[in-house]
Design a protein around this motif. Sequence first.
Motif, PDB file in Angstrom:
ATOM      1  N   ILE A  38       0.839  -1.206   0.000  1.00 56.66           N
ATOM      2  CA  ILE A  38       0.000   0.000   0.000  1.00 56.66           C
ATOM      3  C   ILE A  38       0.865   1.244   0.000  1.00 56.66           C
ATOM      4  CG2 ILE A  38      -1.581   1.381   1.410  1.00 56.66           C
ATOM      5  CD1 ILE A  38      -2.856  -1.264   2.321  1.00 56.66           C
ATOM      6  N   PHE A  39       1.857   1.274   0.884  1.00 59.21           N
ATOM      7  CA  PHE A  39       2.709   2.456   0.999  1.00 59.21           C
ATOM      8  C   PHE A  39       3.599   2.634  -0.227  1.00 59.21           C
ATOM      9  CE2 PHE A  39       1.208   2.624   5.243  1.00 59.21           C
ATOM     10  CZ  PHE A  39       1.519   3.879   5.737  1.00 59.21           C
ATOM     11  N   SER A  40       3.982   1.534  -0.848  1.00 61.27           N
ATOM     12  CA  SER A  40       4.873   1.606  -2.011  1.00 61.27           C
ATOM     13  C   SER A  40       4.243   2.380  -3.159  1.00 61.27           C
ATOM     14  CB  SER A  40       5.238   0.191  -2.473  1.00 61.27           C
ATOM     15  OG  SER A  40       6.111   0.236  -3.581  1.00 61.27           O
ATOM     16  N   GLN A  41       2.923   2.278  -3.308  1.00 68.99           N
ATOM     17  CA  GLN A  41       2.285   2.982  -4.428  1.00 68.99           C
ATOM     18  C   GLN A  41       2.319   4.497  -4.242  1.00 68.99           C
ATOM     19  OE1 GLN A  41      -1.922   2.495  -4.976  1.00 68.99           O
ATOM     20  NE2 GLN A  41      -2.362   2.477  -2.784  1.00 68.99           N
ATOM     21  N   TYR A  42       2.628   4.947  -3.028  1.00 71.62           N
ATOM     22  CA  TYR A  42       2.770   6.381  -2.770  1.00 71.62           C
ATOM     23  C   TYR A  42       4.245   6.789  -2.671  1.00 71.62           C
ATOM     24  CZ  TYR A  42      -2.146   5.726  -1.616  1.00 71.62           C
ATOM     25  OH  TYR A  42      -3.477   5.390  -1.674  1.00 71.62           O
ATOM     26  N   GLY A  43       5.135   5.887  -3.102  1.00 75.62           N
ATOM     27  CA  GLY A  43       6.558   6.192  -3.106  1.00 75.62           C
ATOM     28  C   GLY A  43       7.217   6.092  -1.745  1.00 75.62           C
ATOM     29  N   TYR A  55     -13.149  -0.491  16.315  1.00 74.80           N
ATOM     30  CA  TYR A  55     -13.870  -0.659  15.051  1.00 74.80           C
ATOM     31  C   TYR A  55     -12.915  -0.815  13.874  1.00 74.80           C
ATOM     32  CZ  TYR A  55     -17.033   0.339  11.174  1.00 74.80           C
ATOM     33  OH  TYR A  55     -17.739   0.270   9.997  1.00 74.80           O
ATOM     34  N   ASN A  56     -12.137   0.217  13.586  1.00 76.58           N
ATOM     35  CA  ASN A  56     -11.168   0.164  12.502  1.00 76.58           C
ATOM     36  C   ASN A  56      -9.875  -0.501  12.959  1.00 76.58           C
ATOM     37  OD1 ASN A  56     -12.649   1.833  10.461  1.00 76.58           O
ATOM     38  ND2 ASN A  56     -12.431   3.405  12.050  1.00 76.58           N
ATOM     39  N   ALA A  57      -9.131  -1.013  12.001  1.00 76.92           N
ATOM     40  CA  ALA A  57      -7.769  -1.472  12.273  1.00 76.92           C
ATOM     41  C   ALA A  57      -6.827  -0.301  12.026  1.00 76.92           C
ATOM     42  CB  ALA A  57      -7.402  -2.641  11.361  1.00 76.92           C
ATOM     43  N   VAL A  58      -5.923  -0.045  12.970  1.00 77.33           N
ATOM     44  CA  VAL A  58      -5.046   1.126  12.886  1.00 77.33           C
ATOM     45  C   VAL A  58      -3.610   0.682  13.159  1.00 77.33           C
ATOM     46  CG1 VAL A  58      -4.609   3.468  13.710  1.00 77.33           C
ATOM     47  CG2 VAL A  58      -6.943   2.548  13.781  1.00 77.33           C
ATOM     48  N   PHE A  59      -2.683   1.173  12.321  1.00 74.37           N
ATOM     49  CA  PHE A  59      -1.280   0.815  12.460  1.00 74.37           C
ATOM     50  C   PHE A  59      -0.396   2.058  12.397  1.00 74.37           C
ATOM     51  CE2 PHE A  59      -3.426  -2.845  10.702  1.00 74.37           C
ATOM     52  CZ  PHE A  59      -2.882  -3.916  11.405  1.00 74.37           C
ATOM     53  N   GLU A  60       0.671   2.027  13.176  1.00 75.42           N
ATOM     54  CA  GLU A  60       1.733   3.009  13.012  1.00 75.42           C
ATOM     55  C   GLU A  60       2.757   2.414  12.059  1.00 75.42           C
ATOM     56  OE1 GLU A  60       5.123   5.590  15.465  1.00 75.42           O
ATOM     57  OE2 GLU A  60       3.885   4.100  16.521  1.00 75.42           O
ATOM     58  N   VAL A  61       3.106   3.178  11.043  1.00 76.14           N
ATOM     59  CA  VAL A  61       4.067   2.729  10.040  1.00 76.14           C
ATOM     60  C   VAL A  61       5.216   3.718  10.018  1.00 76.14           C
ATOM     61  CG1 VAL A  61       4.437   2.145   7.623  1.00 76.14           C
ATOM     62  CG2 VAL A  61       2.209   1.670   8.685  1.00 76.14           C
ATOM     63  N   LYS A  62       6.415   3.242  10.357  1.00 78.86           N
ATOM     64  CA  LYS A  62       7.590   4.110  10.412  1.00 78.86           C
ATOM     65  C   LYS A  62       8.405   3.975   9.138  1.00 78.86           C
ATOM     66  CE  LYS A  62       8.053   4.128  15.456  1.00 78.86           C
ATOM     67  NZ  LYS A  62       8.940   3.844  16.615  1.00 78.86           N
ATOM     68  N   ALA A  63       8.686   5.120   8.542  1.00 78.76           N
ATOM     69  CA  ALA A  63       9.541   5.167   7.348  1.00 78.76           C
ATOM     70  C   ALA A  63      10.402   6.416   7.463  1.00 78.76           C
ATOM     71  CB  ALA A  63       8.679   5.176   6.089  1.00 78.76           C
ATOM     72  N   ASP A  64      10.288   7.362   6.489  1.00 75.35           N
ATOM     73  CA  ASP A  64      11.002   8.624   6.622  1.00 75.35           C
ATOM     74  C   ASP A  64      10.481   9.402   7.817  1.00 75.35           C
ATOM     75  OD1 ASP A  64       8.632   8.694   4.915  1.00 75.35           O
ATOM     76  OD2 ASP A  64       9.010  10.829   4.732  1.00 75.35           O
ATOM     77  N   LYS A  65       9.250   9.114   8.215  1.00 76.10           N
ATOM     78  CA  LYS A  65       8.620   9.632   9.429  1.00 76.10           C
ATOM     79  C   LYS A  65       7.542   8.638   9.825  1.00 76.10           C
ATOM     80  CE  LYS A  65       5.543  12.607   6.704  1.00 76.10           C
ATOM     81  NZ  LYS A  65       5.092  14.008   6.476  1.00 76.10           N
ATOM     82  N   SER A  66       6.848   8.910  10.901  1.00 74.47           N
ATOM     83  CA  SER A  66       5.793   8.006  11.343  1.00 74.47           C
ATOM     84  C   SER A  66       4.461   8.375  10.698  1.00 74.47           C
ATOM     85  CB  SER A  66       5.651   8.044  12.870  1.00 74.47           C
ATOM     86  OG  SER A  66       6.750   7.410  13.489  1.00 74.47           O
ATOM     87  N   TYR A  67       3.779   7.364  10.173  1.00 78.28           N
ATOM     88  CA  TYR A  67       2.465   7.527   9.569  1.00 78.28           C
ATOM     89  C   TYR A  67       1.450   6.688  10.345  1.00 78.28           C
ATOM     90  CZ  TYR A  67       5.140   9.070   5.434  1.00 78.28           C
ATOM     91  OH  TYR A  67       5.998   9.720   4.576  1.00 78.28           O
ATOM     92  N   VAL A  68       0.182   7.009  10.137  1.00 80.16           N
ATOM     93  CA  VAL A  68      -0.905   6.179  10.651  1.00 80.16           C
ATOM     94  C   VAL A  68      -1.689   5.650   9.461  1.00 80.16           C
ATOM     95  CG1 VAL A  68      -3.077   6.131  11.941  1.00 80.16           C
ATOM     96  CG2 VAL A  68      -1.102   7.377  12.856  1.00 80.16           C
ATOM     97  N   LEU A  69      -1.859   4.330   9.417  1.00 82.53           N
ATOM     98  CA  LEU A  69      -2.694   3.685   8.407  1.00 82.53           C
ATOM     99  C   LEU A  69      -3.976   3.234   9.086  1.00 82.53           C
ATOM    100  CD1 LEU A  69      -3.270   2.305   5.642  1.00 82.53           C
ATOM    101  CD2 LEU A  69      -2.049   0.291   6.542  1.00 82.53           C
ATOM    102  N   PHE A  97      -3.192  10.527   2.162  1.00 84.53           N
ATOM    103  CA  PHE A  97      -3.698   9.726   1.051  1.00 84.53           C
ATOM    104  C   PHE A  97      -4.999   9.030   1.466  1.00 84.53           C
ATOM    105  CE2 PHE A  97       1.001   9.415   1.138  1.00 84.53           C
ATOM    106  CZ  PHE A  97       1.299  10.140  -0.011  1.00 84.53           C
ATOM    107  N   THR A  98      -5.936   8.941   0.537  1.00 86.57           N
ATOM    108  CA  THR A  98      -7.171   8.189   0.765  1.00 86.57           C
ATOM    109  C   THR A  98      -7.397   7.241  -0.410  1.00 86.57           C
ATOM    110  OG1 THR A  98      -8.576   9.833  -0.340  1.00 86.57           O
ATOM    111  CG2 THR A  98      -8.232  10.099   2.034  1.00 86.57           C
ATOM    112  N   ASP A  99      -8.001   6.101  -0.139  1.00 88.93           N
ATOM    113  CA  ASP A  99      -8.334   5.154  -1.201  1.00 88.93           C
ATOM    114  C   ASP A  99      -9.622   4.427  -0.810  1.00 88.93           C
ATOM    115  OD1 ASP A  99      -8.550   3.273  -3.173  1.00 88.93           O
ATOM    116  OD2 ASP A  99      -6.477   2.593  -3.082  1.00 88.93           O
ATOM    117  N   TYR A 100     -10.687   4.744  -1.519  1.00 89.18           N
ATOM    118  CA  TYR A 100     -11.974   4.096  -1.278  1.00 89.18           C
ATOM    119  C   TYR A 100     -12.322   3.117  -2.402  1.00 89.18           C
ATOM    120  CZ  TYR A 100     -12.235   8.379   1.553  1.00 89.18           C
ATOM    121  OH  TYR A 100     -11.964   9.408   2.431  1.00 89.18           O
ATOM    122  N   SER A 101     -11.358   2.855  -3.286  1.00 92.67           N
ATOM    123  CA  SER A 101     -11.624   2.052  -4.483  1.00 92.67           C
ATOM    124  C   SER A 101     -11.640   0.549  -4.212  1.00 92.67           C
ATOM    125  CB  SER A 101     -10.552   2.344  -5.544  1.00 92.67           C
ATOM    126  OG  SER A 101      -9.276   1.837  -5.120  1.00 92.67           O
TER     127      SER A 101
END
Length: 326
Positions: free
Chosen positions: A17-22, A37-51, A92-96
């Motif tokens: 998922i993250f790769s498609q955004y570079g 309710y939702n599944a939530v993850f912290e993703v660390k790369a160049d900085k910390s993101y929330v998915l 980024f958002t993806d509802y597709s």
Amino acid sequence: MVSKTKFLISDNKIKEIFSQYGIDNITNISPLGDGEYNAVFEVKADKSYVLKLAPDSKTAVLTYEDKMMSSEVFWYDQIRKHTDIRVPEVYFTDYSKSIIPTEYFIMEKLDGEMRSTAKLGIEAVRENTALMLAQIHKIKNNKFGYVQNQLYDNWYDALCSMIKNLLDDAKRVGKQSKKGERLLEYAEKYKDILTNVESTMVNYDLWDGNVICCTDKNGKTEHCWIDPERSFWGDRIFDFICVDNNPFFGLKSKQKAIEIYNKTADKPVEINHENEIRYAFAQGLLGVIQEVEKYYRYTPRHFGWWRNVIFNIVTYKAAFKVLKNG
């Protein structure tokens, strides 16, 4: 917390998922938060993101929870545009559902800790909550209800729709909510009061777990808002259910918070008979939600099931005491 609605996903799929955004230099992926309710993850790369990932399309959810991911992005935008409350930036958002069979978005990871674990006094928490509510209640609309569902011309019709949808949700899993049906009958009794309501943004979910305490550049604690997806256009009185993290007592118990709120609110809130009635419906709606959602989230083996059972008994009792005698 364990929940039947959380989407299961592998680390490799998250990296895809993250790769498609570079974003390819991921160093760590870990579950985040106490959400149910939702599944939530912290993703660390160049900085910390929330998915954040919604339940997949095969998972049964409550009517108002359908398409709630786009609703959350909408309310973040409203808060960002119309208040000075800090909320995460959505990147980024993806509802597709093209990569995975569910909707998701990627947003900023706020540095700080949840207010539920921060060492703050009740006065500080109460003040901050009241001031945030005063800000969002200045956001107006001419319709009522959930943006992800149908909107209505008045609060009475919107509230009845909310209750009816929850009753239908119960029926879909072979259950009946007699207390929910009783609440709907009370709505008819108090139709005039419920119709005479101004439409504002209502969060109805401003518990301590949805506030992040951050430190600004001056060393001052900044209260940042996350998870506004359960917001709707409706009656501002409903938001006082979360003040002091206590939905069990009446509007009179919120007097200190209301005094703080009224100092900056566009329209002061009075503690009177009409508003006590409106507040009782806030308690009643919470009771229906807690009663019905347990069938979709948990089993009797889960803590959440029994917490909801106890909470909805107490909130129903408080609501009906006022509505019966009103």
